[in-house]
Enzyme design. Structure first.
Site, mmCIF file in Angstrom:
data_model
loop_
_atom_site.group_PDB
_atom_site.id
_atom_site.type_symbol
_atom_site.label_atom_id
_atom_site.label_comp_id
_atom_site.label_asym_id
_atom_site.label_seq_id
_atom_site.Cartn_x
_atom_site.Cartn_y
_atom_site.Cartn_z
ATOM 1 N N ASN A 69 0.869 -1.158 0.010
ATOM 2 C CA ASN A 69 -0.034 -0.068 0.044
ATOM 3 C C ASN A 69 0.830 1.125 -0.029
ATOM 4 O O ASN A 69 2.285 1.173 0.029
ATOM 5 C CB ASN A 69 -0.818 -0.228 1.242
ATOM 6 C CG ASN A 69 -2.077 -1.104 1.243
ATOM 7 O OD1 ASN A 69 -2.585 -1.336 0.118
ATOM 8 N ND2 ASN A 69 -1.992 -1.767 2.324
ATOM 9 N N CYS A 78 -5.354 -8.606 -3.144
ATOM 10 C CA CYS A 78 -5.559 -7.331 -3.911
ATOM 11 C C CYS A 78 -6.298 -7.958 -5.101
ATOM 12 O O CYS A 78 -5.651 -8.272 -6.082
ATOM 13 C CB CYS A 78 -4.614 -6.560 -4.012
ATOM 14 S SG CYS A 78 -4.838 -4.849 -5.266
ATOM 15 N N GLY A 79 -7.446 -7.714 -5.279
ATOM 16 C CA GLY A 79 -8.260 -8.356 -6.461
ATOM 17 C C GLY A 79 -8.124 -7.709 -7.743
ATOM 18 O O GLY A 79 -7.745 -8.126 -8.911
ATOM 19 N N CYS A 227 -12.047 -1.386 -5.129
ATOM 20 C CA CYS A 227 -10.979 -2.287 -4.531
ATOM 21 C C CYS A 227 -11.380 -3.532 -4.964
ATOM 22 O O CYS A 227 -12.868 -4.074 -4.502
ATOM 23 C CB CYS A 227 -10.888 -2.118 -3.088
ATOM 24 S SG CYS A 227 -10.414 -3.430 -1.750
ATOM 25 N N GLY A 228 -10.736 -4.616 -5.409
ATOM 26 C CA GLY A 228 -11.217 -5.789 -6.030
ATOM 27 C C GLY A 228 -11.767 -6.772 -4.941
ATOM 28 O O GLY A 228 -12.899 -7.485 -5.008
#
Length: 323
Positions: A69, A78-79, A227-228
């Site tokens: 991050n 993290c998708g 955000c995935g």
């Protein structure tokens, strides 16, 4: 001073910098990755992004993804980033179905039919999924926390808590207001007595016809276009609460565009989510970086993928019209 090759990309407007450690021979230390994440992601500086995706060799998969991050912390998953890494490695290996190692699981990824004309689309597995609050961790006593007020956070909102495998709470609301998402997100991540490791906070609005709108405050980043894992978690919550159905396509709209999710329920595996959406390359280039003076990092050359950017802009406009 060293030259670092970078690729700027995004999934649903959630933007990242890819650094290929498999072929770059950079020999970064853990401190190096933290420094790169803090300085290259700063908006208005050399590049700016929601995080850095480091691609590394794996001894049990086709490649390994590590996502850092903007504050230098490492995310479990993290998708949107995984889709970008999927495209990069699929192109590299010339294989449309591969496996990427992540912190918590080795996940299948593949190229699939476009969700919007000529916008390259990739599907990734989001798992493992847990509903037990202790997996976030969330300091409550019950075995599940579904559509219930979290004491000490906000008495006017009911949240469902889950990990996918990074921690999420999702509230279903009549309208999504960015100011409220930001305020609740910041408050949740400041309350270490409730969320010791922080949490991703999403607000979900039901649009009907298997469509939802989701806005997320991402732990370690702040308010994001998308955000995935949050869209995956929100899709699961919409099924748990009877808004949408398991095993059917859910269109998730967000400030950065849209994705599709399919939430599966299996007696043996429990809940899993398939997340499909774009992986758009914006530019590739080289950064001059000195770890003793990271604030002077400079993008010295770049090639912009103008056609890809224009195609995704059309998708984003359609998503905006649908919302």
């Amino acid at each position: 001073m060293m030259n670092i090759n970078v690729l700027k990309c995004h999934g649903s407007g959630n933007d990242f910098i890819i650094i290929d450690e498999m072929n770059g021979n950079y020999n970064f230390s853990e401190d190096d990755r933290i420094i790169l994440s803090k300085y290259l992601t700063k908006r208005g500086r050399s590049i700016g992004s929601d995080g850095i995706l480091f691609i590394q060799d794996s001894d049990r998969a086709d490649a390994k993804m590590r996502m850092f991050n903007t504050d230098g912390s490492e995310a479990e998953m993290c998708g949107n980033g995984l889709r970008c890494v999927a495209r990069y490695v699929i192109d590299l290996l010339n294989n449309e179905h591969i496996v990427i190692e992540t912190m918590k699981a080795d996940l299948e990824v593949e190229k699939v039919d476009d969700i919007f004309e000529d916008v390259l689309t990739y599907e990734v597995a989001i798992e493992p999924v847990f509903l037990h609050p202790k997996t976030l961790p969330l300091n409550v006593d019950q075995p599940q926390h579904v559509d219930t007020v979290i004491k000490g956070l906000d008495d006017s909102l009911s949240f469902t808590a889950l990990s996918v495998p990074n921690p999420h709470i999702v509230a279903v609301v009549d309208e999504v207001y960015q100011k409220q998402v930001r305020e609740i997100g910041q408050r949740a991540n400041e309350k270490k007595d409730i969320f010791p490791n922080g949490v991703n906070v999403s607000f979900l609005k039901d649009l009907g016809d298997a469509k939802v709108f989701v806005q997320t405050f991402e732990r370690g980043v702040g308010l994001t276009n998308a955000c995935g894992t949050a869209m995956s978690a929100s899709s699961l919550v919409s099924c748990l609460l009877g808004i949408n159905k398991f095993h059917e396509v859910i269109t998730v709209l967000n400030p950065g565009g849209m994705v599709q999710c399919v939430v599966n329920k299996d007696d043996e595996k429990g809940y899993t989510v398939r997340l499909r959406g774009n992986a758009t390359f914006e530019f590739e280039g080289t950064v001059d970086f000195d770890f003793s003076e990271p604030e002077k990092a400079e993008l010295v050359e770049q090639h912009v993928f103008e056609d890809e950017i224009a195609l995704y802009d059309k998708l984003a406009q359609q998503a905006k019209n649908m919302a």
